[in-house]
Design a protein around this motif. Structure first.
Motif, PDB file in Angstrom:
ATOM      1  N   SER A 521       0.832  -1.213   0.000  1.00  0.00           N
ATOM      2  CA  SER A 521       0.000   0.000   0.000  1.00  0.00           C
ATOM      3  C   SER A 521       0.863   1.259   0.000  1.00  0.00           C
ATOM      4  O   SER A 521       0.535   2.245   0.655  1.00  0.00           O
ATOM      5  CB  SER A 521      -0.926   0.040   1.216  1.00  0.00           C
ATOM      6  OG  SER A 521      -1.809  -1.033   1.177  1.00  0.00           O
ATOM      7  N   GLY A 522       1.961   1.217  -0.717  1.00  0.00           N
ATOM      8  CA  GLY A 522       2.829   2.385  -0.795  1.00  0.00           C
ATOM      9  C   GLY A 522       3.688   2.582   0.439  1.00  0.00           C
ATOM     10  O   GLY A 522       4.391   3.568   0.557  1.00  0.00           O
ATOM     11  N   HIS A 523       3.647   1.638   1.380  1.00  0.00           N
ATOM     12  CA  HIS A 523       4.480   1.763   2.575  1.00  0.00           C
ATOM     13  C   HIS A 523       5.617   0.775   2.511  1.00  0.00           C
ATOM     14  O   HIS A 523       5.447  -0.382   2.148  1.00  0.00           O
ATOM     15  CB  HIS A 523       3.657   1.518   3.838  1.00  0.00           C
ATOM     16  CG  HIS A 523       2.542   2.484   3.995  1.00  0.00           C
ATOM     17  ND1 HIS A 523       2.699   3.832   3.740  1.00  0.00           N
ATOM     18  CD2 HIS A 523       1.260   2.321   4.341  1.00  0.00           C
ATOM     19  CE1 HIS A 523       1.555   4.434   3.937  1.00  0.00           C
ATOM     20  NE2 HIS A 523       0.654   3.558   4.301  1.00  0.00           N
ATOM     21  N   ARG A 524       6.779   1.255   2.890  1.00  0.00           N
ATOM     22  CA  ARG A 524       7.952   0.397   2.815  1.00  0.00           C
ATOM     23  C   ARG A 524       8.059  -0.498   4.029  1.00  0.00           C
ATOM     24  O   ARG A 524       7.999  -0.036   5.153  1.00  0.00           O
ATOM     25  CB  ARG A 524       9.201   1.261   2.734  1.00  0.00           C
ATOM     26  CG  ARG A 524       9.504   1.671   1.343  1.00  0.00           C
ATOM     27  CD  ARG A 524      10.440   2.822   1.360  1.00  0.00           C
ATOM     28  NE  ARG A 524      11.783   2.427   1.721  1.00  0.00           N
ATOM     29  CZ  ARG A 524      12.810   3.249   1.637  1.00  0.00           C
ATOM     30  NH1 ARG A 524      12.639   4.488   1.228  1.00  0.00           N
ATOM     31  NH2 ARG A 524      14.008   2.842   1.958  1.00  0.00           N
ATOM     32  N   LEU A 525       8.250  -1.774   3.785  1.00  0.00           N
ATOM     33  CA  LEU A 525       8.432  -2.719   4.880  1.00  0.00           C
ATOM     34  C   LEU A 525       9.630  -3.585   4.532  1.00  0.00           C
ATOM     35  O   LEU A 525       9.820  -3.946   3.377  1.00  0.00           O
ATOM     36  CB  LEU A 525       7.205  -3.608   5.021  1.00  0.00           C
ATOM     37  CG  LEU A 525       5.911  -2.932   5.474  1.00  0.00           C
ATOM     38  CD1 LEU A 525       4.754  -3.910   5.352  1.00  0.00           C
ATOM     39  CD2 LEU A 525       6.041  -2.451   6.911  1.00  0.00           C
ATOM     40  N   SER A 526      10.401  -3.927   5.548  1.00  0.00           N
ATOM     41  CA  SER A 526      11.568  -4.741   5.280  1.00  0.00           C
ATOM     42  C   SER A 526      11.253  -6.210   5.570  1.00  0.00           C
ATOM     43  O   SER A 526      10.647  -6.529   6.595  1.00  0.00           O
ATOM     44  CB  SER A 526      12.718  -4.230   6.148  1.00  0.00           C
ATOM     45  OG  SER A 526      13.371  -5.273   6.773  1.00  0.00           O
ATOM     46  N   THR A 527      11.645  -7.084   4.652  1.00  0.00           N
ATOM     47  CA  THR A 527      11.403  -8.518   4.873  1.00  0.00           C
ATOM     48  C   THR A 527      12.126  -8.965   6.151  1.00  0.00           C
ATOM     49  O   THR A 527      11.568  -9.695   6.957  1.00  0.00           O
ATOM     50  CB  THR A 527      11.931  -9.365   3.694  1.00  0.00           C
ATOM     51  OG1 THR A 527      13.261  -8.992   3.441  1.00  0.00           O
ATOM     52  CG2 THR A 527      11.120  -9.168   2.448  1.00  0.00           C
ATOM     53  N   THR A 528      13.344  -8.473   6.323  1.00  0.00           N
ATOM     54  CA  THR A 528      14.141  -8.887   7.490  1.00  0.00           C
ATOM     55  C   THR A 528      13.487  -8.466   8.796  1.00  0.00           C
ATOM     56  O   THR A 528      13.515  -9.198   9.782  1.00  0.00           O
ATOM     57  CB  THR A 528      15.540  -8.246   7.441  1.00  0.00           C
ATOM     58  OG1 THR A 528      15.904  -8.099   6.084  1.00  0.00           O
ATOM     59  CG2 THR A 528      16.541  -9.059   8.184  1.00  0.00           C
ATOM     60  N   GLU A 529      12.896  -7.257   8.800  1.00  0.00           N
ATOM     61  CA  GLU A 529      12.284  -6.758  10.023  1.00  0.00           C
ATOM     62  C   GLU A 529      11.112  -7.672  10.430  1.00  0.00           C
ATOM     63  O   GLU A 529      10.936  -7.991  11.601  1.00  0.00           O
ATOM     64  CB  GLU A 529      11.783  -5.335   9.754  1.00  0.00           C
ATOM     65  CG  GLU A 529      11.579  -4.508  10.990  1.00  0.00           C
ATOM     66  CD  GLU A 529      11.092  -3.092  10.638  1.00  0.00           C
ATOM     67  OE1 GLU A 529      11.064  -2.722   9.443  1.00  0.00           O
ATOM     68  OE2 GLU A 529      10.720  -2.378  11.577  1.00  0.00           O
ATOM     69  N   ILE A 530      10.344  -8.106   9.444  1.00  0.00           N
ATOM     70  CA  ILE A 530       9.198  -8.974   9.756  1.00  0.00           C
ATOM     71  C   ILE A 530       9.682 -10.377  10.116  1.00  0.00           C
ATOM     72  O   ILE A 530       9.148 -11.023  11.010  1.00  0.00           O
ATOM     73  CB  ILE A 530       8.201  -8.991   8.579  1.00  0.00           C
ATOM     74  CG1 ILE A 530       7.708  -7.559   8.334  1.00  0.00           C
ATOM     75  CG2 ILE A 530       7.024  -9.924   8.864  1.00  0.00           C
ATOM     76  CD1 ILE A 530       6.782  -7.403   7.155  1.00  0.00           C
ATOM     77  N   GLU A 531      10.745 -10.825   9.460  1.00  0.00           N
ATOM     78  CA  GLU A 531      11.322 -12.126   9.823  1.00  0.00           C
ATOM     79  C   GLU A 531      11.808 -12.102  11.278  1.00  0.00           C
ATOM     80  O   GLU A 531      11.548 -13.032  12.044  1.00  0.00           O
ATOM     81  CB  GLU A 531      12.486 -12.482   8.888  1.00  0.00           C
ATOM     82  CG  GLU A 531      11.994 -12.926   7.515  1.00  0.00           C
ATOM     83  CD  GLU A 531      13.087 -12.928   6.452  1.00  0.00           C
ATOM     84  OE1 GLU A 531      14.270 -12.698   6.793  1.00  0.00           O
ATOM     85  OE2 GLU A 531      12.753 -13.158   5.273  1.00  0.00           O
ATOM     86  N   SER A 532      12.468 -11.004  11.677  1.00  0.00           N
ATOM     87  CA  SER A 532      12.941 -10.934  13.070  1.00  0.00           C
ATOM     88  C   SER A 532      11.765 -10.949  14.026  1.00  0.00           C
ATOM     89  O   SER A 532      11.836 -11.551  15.096  1.00  0.00           O
ATOM     90  CB  SER A 532      13.746  -9.668  13.369  1.00  0.00           C
ATOM     91  OG  SER A 532      14.500  -9.298  12.298  1.00  0.00           O
ATOM     92  N   ALA A 533      10.680 -10.259  13.640  1.00  0.00           N
ATOM     93  CA  ALA A 533       9.506 -10.242  14.508  1.00  0.00           C
ATOM     94  C   ALA A 533       8.955 -11.660  14.666  1.00  0.00           C
ATOM     95  O   ALA A 533       8.623 -12.098  15.762  1.00  0.00           O
ATOM     96  CB  ALA A 533       8.443  -9.307  13.944  1.00  0.00           C
ATOM     97  N   LEU A 534       8.885 -12.404  13.570  1.00  0.00           N
ATOM     98  CA  LEU A 534       8.353 -13.770  13.637  1.00  0.00           C
ATOM     99  C   LEU A 534       9.243 -14.668  14.488  1.00  0.00           C
ATOM    100  O   LEU A 534       8.773 -15.435  15.322  1.00  0.00           O
ATOM    101  CB  LEU A 534       8.219 -14.347  12.216  1.00  0.00           C
ATOM    102  CG  LEU A 534       7.030 -13.811  11.415  1.00  0.00           C
ATOM    103  CD1 LEU A 534       7.184 -14.147   9.934  1.00  0.00           C
ATOM    104  CD2 LEU A 534       5.713 -14.380  11.951  1.00  0.00           C
TER     105      LEU A 534
END
Ligand code: WTA
Length: 646
Positions: A521-534
């Motif tokens: 949705s036009g917002h930048r998200l990092s794959t690594t950041e979400i992987e660390s969260a998981l």
């Protein structure tokens, strides 16, 4: 990628600028040559549109690249430029902000005179709270006028602000507060979201807990009136300290390179990057592009739908438009059925700037909704945040723009601060799907791995070849990461992280990120950041995240997780549990659309996860070349799991 390229090349529709707009355009074709022949003189002229205390001695100091200094020796105050000078010029009664609250009939019109008083009061109140020049202030607020007032009050004092999007979690807020050592947080009890009050203060309380004794004060605007926990020695109501403060505030001029703000954005590693913007160059770049790309005239009513928690809200809702003395709409809510078009009709909005994801959502809902409103006031439309696909462009032009409004598809980034690639509305014949050309004063190219220009008809990496006024100066507290991230790939070139193609006419088509950054949705998200969260969840052993194509949001977050042995099969609700966990760690926008529990992840012999293959699965494609996998049967195991999780 080749299929996308050939599809795009087939796009042959062209939309010429309307004749009257072309005849009266703020920037005409000659600007390209003028800027190319003397870039610094071009930007110096743009800077002259602002009020300076001391004029600069040197336009650009690029003697120590990649650390740029613009308008060296000049002094300036951003708040004075955005507010006071319009009052001094006799425009105090002009409306600066038509604010529209989410609850119907909850509106406020704020003139430049009133804005000046409010910003001065807030600056005095912050001074009373001990905020001094150079101190950092975090802002975590809904879309209410006080958020702009707070930002401008900080700018007035020379206290760099860091605005954290109100949808981010307490953890995300805490890590940003710690990284830039903010001593004060400005927030609200809550804001309105989809018809109901949504609390903000509890997240601030939780964040403050996590930051030791760093945060001295929390300044709270009463917006929803909901109950809040209160710490008497730390929390202060905005109405107690701002409303009674003096409306007189003598502004100091700050050095042109004085830090204006830090905005955190996702990078390719887990830790968000604090993008630093400074004052003189940033204000020059944003105000000039706002005036030229949107062809702003004195009687325009401008509306940018972005939230101030993102860079678009900084450059094209606060600093650019206000520096230009524009009248604008600010809306508290999110896009809902006819509400936006009602606002366009009520306020006679003439310039409208939004994101492709919103346009695609409206397309799905059907044209009957916008067709029910009178939108004849519109004369120019803008798009930002991700590539706008030709179908959405044409729909936007026809249904919202009544086939008369040119569309400016603007490419830029948190890092660039200002729009870099866009049609000029009075000059360029628009092609649906292309952001067209580098703006006058900027130098952009598409290169191959060896940094050679690819030439027309070819694809490669988007780079910026010359410094520009609103460019980021560094990453907060991390000069080395600044160099490594943007300037180390090729000598002397800024690497944007986007793929692009030059068509046969030399026009630019953006093709999305080439790194591990997703665009949802036009917002930048990092794959690594979400992987660390998981992985921070006790039941998860390993995680891999990819951005998969999505009709509405552009990309959607898809996660593949391996559970720990002790977690067994994780239980029935494991997927929902993990989605909630990501929301808690980062925020709702990072919540995966899909999580697949898998027995293995595809890895190369050196242990690198092959996200390309996972993307094939997430996008329901035939899985690509698996020959570099350490164990080529892994993909069969993963494919076998498809459909078993949601
Ligand atoms: C993408 C938002 C294609 C791009 C202003 C960039 C775009 C990232 C466009 C920056 C556009 C932004 N066409 N792609 N018009 N505008 N992007 O920092 O991938 O949130 O690198 O800044 O969004 O996102 P950011």
């Amino acid at each position: 990628m080749s299929e996308t390229l050939s599809n795009l090349s087939r796009e042959e529709r062209r939309f010429e600028p309307p004749a009257d707009l072309a005849a009266n355009a703020n920037l005409k074709e000659e600007a390209y040559d003028r800027a190319a022949s003397d870039r610094e003189a071009f930007w110096a002229e743009a800077a002259e549109r602002l009020d300076w205390g001391q004029k600069w001695d040197q336009v650009l100091d690029w003697s120590n690249p990649p650390f740029a200094k613009w308008f060296v020796g000049g002094t300036i105050n951003a708040a004075v430029n955005c507010v006071d000078r319009h009052v001094t010029a006799g425009n105090g009664d002009k409306v600066a902000i038509h604010w529209v609250g989410e609850p119907e009939d909850d509106t406020r019109d704020i003139t430049y005179s009133q804005l000046k008083d409010e910003v001065s009061r807030a600056a005095n109140a912050l001074t009373e709270l001990g905020v001094q020049k150079g101190d950092r202030v975090a802002i975590y607020m809904p879309m209410i006028p006080e958020v702009a007032i707070a930002m401008l009050a900080c700018a007035r004092l020379g206290a760099p602000h860091t605005v954290v999007f109100g949808g981010f979690s307490a953890d995300a807020l805490a890590s940003r507060v710690v990284d830039c050592e903010a001593k004060v947080i400005i927030t609200a009890d809550g804001g309105y979201r989809r018809g109901a009050p949504s609390a903000l203060k509890p997240a601030v309380d939780e964040a403050v807990e996590k930051t030791g004794d760093l945060v001295r004060n929390v300044l709270v605007v009463r917006r929803t009136g909901q109950d809040v926990d209160w710490n008497d020695s730390r929390d202060v109501w905005w109405h107690d300290v701002v409303d009674g403060a003096s409306a007189e505030h003598e502004a100091q001029m700050h050095d042109s390179e004085h830090p204006l703000y830090v905005m955190y954005t996702s990078g390719t590693t887990g830790k968000p990057k604090g993008i630093l913007h400074t004052t003189g160059g940033y204000l020059t770049g944003t105000s000039f592009t706002h005036w030229s790309v949107f062809d702003l005239k004195d009687d325009d009513v401008y509306w940018c739908t972005a939230d101030v928690g993102w860079v678009t809200g900084h450059s094209y809702l606060v600093y650019g438009p206000l520096a230009n003395g524009a009248t604008q709409v600010m809306y508290e809510g999110t896009p809902e059925k006819g509400r936006w078009w009602q606002i366009v009709q009520d306020y006679k909005v003439s310039i409208f700037y939004t994101a492709p994801t919103a346009i695609r959502t409206f397309m799905k809902q059907g044209r009957e909704i916008p067709d029910g409103y009178d939108m004849s006031s519109l004369r120019l439309l803008g798009s930002v945040g991700e590539p706008i696909n030709p179908e959405a462009y044409v729909w936007y032009r026809e249904v919202i723009g009544g086939e008369r409004c040119p569309i400016v598809d603007t490419w830029w980034q948190t890092e660039t601060g200002q729009i870099m690639i866009s049609p000029l509305p009075g000059v360029t014949a628009g092609k649906p799907g292309s952001a067209m050309k580098a703006l006058p004063g900027t130098a952009i190219d598409v290169v191959n791995d060896e940094a050679e220009s690819v030439g027309n008809g070819n694809g490669g990496y988007l780079v910026i070849k010359e410094p520009w006024p609103a460019m980021l100066r560094t990453l907060w507290g991390d000069d080395q990461r600044f160099k490594d991230t943007y300037w180390s790939r090729w000598e002397g070139l800024y690497f944007a992280g986007d793929g692009a193609k030059l068509d046969e006419d030399g026009d630019i088509w953006l093709l999305g990120r080439v790194d591990d950054v997703m665009n949802v949705s036009g917002h930048r998200l990092s794959t690594t950041e979400i992987e660390s969260a998981l992985v921070s969840h006790p039941k998860v052993a390993e995680a891999a995240v990819v951005g998969a194509a999505d009709d509405t949001t552009g990309q959607a977050v898809c996660a593949f997780v391996i559970l720990r042995d002790s977690a067994g099969d994780g239980g029935e609700d494991i997927v929902e549990e993990l989605r909630k966990h990501v929301q808690k760690e980062i925020g709702a926008i990072a919540k995966p659309r899909q999580i697949m529990v898998v027995p293995e992840l595809p890895k190369t012999r050196s242990g690198k996860i092959m996200r390309r293959l996972l993307k094939d699965v997430a996008e329901h494609r035939e899985v690509g070349d698996v020959t570099t996998l350490a164990d080529s049967t892994v993909m069969d195991l993963i494919k076998g799991k498809e459909g078993s999780s949601s």
